[in-house]
Design a protein around this motif. Structure first.
Motif, PDB file in Angstrom:
ATOM      1  N   ASP A 172      28.529 -30.559  20.387  1.00  0.00           N
ATOM      2  CA  ASP A 172      29.182 -29.732  21.391  1.00  0.00           C
ATOM      3  C   ASP A 172      28.110 -29.025  22.217  1.00  0.00           C
ATOM      4  O   ASP A 172      26.924 -29.079  21.885  1.00  0.00           O
ATOM      5  N   VAL A 173      28.555 -28.396  23.311  1.00  0.00           N
ATOM      6  CA  VAL A 173      27.592 -27.870  24.273  1.00  0.00           C
ATOM      7  C   VAL A 173      27.812 -26.376  24.507  1.00  0.00           C
ATOM      8  O   VAL A 173      28.951 -25.915  24.667  1.00  0.00           O
ATOM      9  N   THR A 174      26.718 -25.628  24.489  1.00  0.00           N
ATOM     10  CA  THR A 174      26.741 -24.220  24.869  1.00  0.00           C
ATOM     11  C   THR A 174      25.924 -24.055  26.143  1.00  0.00           C
ATOM     12  O   THR A 174      24.794 -24.546  26.221  1.00  0.00           O
ATOM     13  N   ALA A 175      26.500 -23.390  27.130  1.00  0.00           N
ATOM     14  CA  ALA A 175      25.777 -23.097  28.363  1.00  0.00           C
ATOM     15  C   ALA A 175      25.099 -21.745  28.213  1.00  0.00           C
ATOM     16  O   ALA A 175      25.748 -20.755  27.884  1.00  0.00           O
ATOM     17  N   GLU A 176      23.791 -21.703  28.431  1.00  0.00           N
ATOM     18  CA  GLU A 176      23.027 -20.453  28.321  1.00  0.00           C
ATOM     19  C   GLU A 176      22.952 -19.753  29.678  1.00  0.00           C
ATOM     20  O   GLU A 176      22.949 -20.410  30.718  1.00  0.00           O
ATOM     21  N   GLY A 177      22.848 -18.450  29.649  1.00  0.00           N
ATOM     22  CA  GLY A 177      22.568 -17.699  30.880  1.00  0.00           C
ATOM     23  C   GLY A 177      23.715 -17.717  31.876  1.00  0.00           C
ATOM     24  O   GLY A 177      23.494 -17.745  33.080  1.00  0.00           O
ATOM     25  N   VAL A 178      24.949 -17.685  31.382  1.00  0.00           N
ATOM     26  CA  VAL A 178      26.116 -17.645  32.272  1.00  0.00           C
ATOM     27  C   VAL A 178      26.245 -16.234  32.840  1.00  0.00           C
ATOM     28  O   VAL A 178      26.361 -15.271  32.078  1.00  0.00           O
TER      29      VAL A 178
END
Ligand code: C2E
Ligand code: MG
Ligand code: MG
Ligand code: MG
Length: 292
Positions: free
Chosen positions: A241-247
């Motif tokens: 799965d994917v986590t977006a950093e710095g949103v």
């Protein structure tokens, strides 16, 4: 003239280097005082902040990332950029990382006992490359989980892409052993190294964290969007799965949602928080839940 100019430039450079070296040595000395021995008992000047990680589809809290700070008596609050490399160069990173992992696990266990209805949540902890040269890292981690009484399913360890590339051969079996304990693994800052996703397939990774440099432009730049889309699709094919950093903005959130990106972390949701603020957040969520 050129020669004289050259020499003076050299001297300026030399002076800067010398100053930098002294600053570093002083910091090293300070760090030695803080992280005196294993176990790190005098780590009072170190503190952990916890940044929420959120499920993008629902906005629900999914967990935290533990981020270390050094409350220096004269220099004030130091960010990890200021001292992690010093800790790594001196070997102090080993006792320091032990303290970090133990503290994060202990804190997570305490929150679980206080707010059992809030779990499953995961605590993400950054590993340093030097920890992979420890004689038995999996056993060491297992012991910390036992001491702190935390179920391994609540722990996620973050390794940067460059760490994987530096130690590829030796690291695979260590990572497998860590996974076998029930601990999850994430690749941090993905996109800043030069590995291909198929190269990553050999590692037992659960989560890919896309570096914030790719998220930064996602609402402005269709190239960034394409990159994130592609990374996401390939990660899924590899079962990650994917986590977006710095949103940081609502527009970024909306783009990530249309891409079905699973998790987000960043100032839009929350900055890294002190323990008490997280406790308050969990208490508030608990109340909301019981009033439904
Ligand atoms: P990281 O693991 O990629 O952690 C995310 C960094 O991004 C954190 O910086 C966090 O405060 C920052 N960040 C979060 N949201 C946003 C956002 O929306 N915008 C921007 N511009 N930044 C955001 P921090 O805490 O200064 O940590 C920097 C790096 O230091 C970490 O990057 C990690 O590589 C390292 N680090 C931090 N804590 C630890 C630790 O306990 N152990 C080790 N070995 N390294 C650590
Ligand atoms: Mg990280
Ligand atoms: Mg990161
Ligand atoms: Mg980063």
């Amino acid at each position: 003239r050129a020669k004289a100019f050259g020499r003076s430039r050299y001297q300026v450079f030399d002076q800067t280097m010398r100053t930098r070296m002294v600053v570093r040595l002083l910091l090293e000395n300070d760090l030695r005082r803080v992280v005196s021995s294993e176990p790190c008992e005098r780590c009072q000047e170190l503190q952990l902040l916890y940044q929420p990680i959120v499920q993008l589809e629902t906005g629900a809290l999914a967990g935290f990332e533990a981020l270390v700070r050094w409350q220096h008596p004269e220099k004030g609050l130091l960010s990890p950029k200021k001292f992690i490399s010093v800790a790594e160069d001196t070997g102090l990173i080993i006792p320091m990382s032990g303290w970090i992992l133990r503290s994060a696990c202990l804190q997570m266990r305490q929150w679980q006992l206080l707010f059992p209805d809030q779990f499953p949540l995961t605590m993400s902890v950054n590993l340093s490359s030097q920890q992979f040269s420890m004689p038995n890292l999996p056993k060491y981690i297992e012991q910390i989980l036992q001491e702190t009484d935390l179920n391994p399913v609540h722990l996620k360890l973050e390794i940067t892409e460059s760490m994987l590339m530096e130690n590829a051969a030796s690291i695979v079996s260590v990572l497998r052993q860590i996974r076998a304990l029930g601990i999850q693994l994430a690749i941090d800052d993905f996109g800043t190294g030069y590995s291909s996703l198929s190269y990553l397939a050999r590692f037992p990774i659960n989560t890919l964290k896309i570096d914030r440099s790719f998220i930064h432009n996602i609402d402005l730049n269709s190239d960034s969007r394409e990159i994130v889309k592609t990374v996401h699709a390939l990660a899924h094919n590899l079962g990650m799965d994917v986590t977006a950093e710095g949103v940081e903005t609502i527009d970024q959130v909306q783009h990530l949602q249309t891409m079905n990106c699973e998790y987000g972390q960043g100032y839009f949701f929350s900055p890294p928080l002190h323990t008490e603020a997280v406790t308050q957040l969990l208490r508030q969520q608990s109340c909301n839940r019981s009033s439904i």
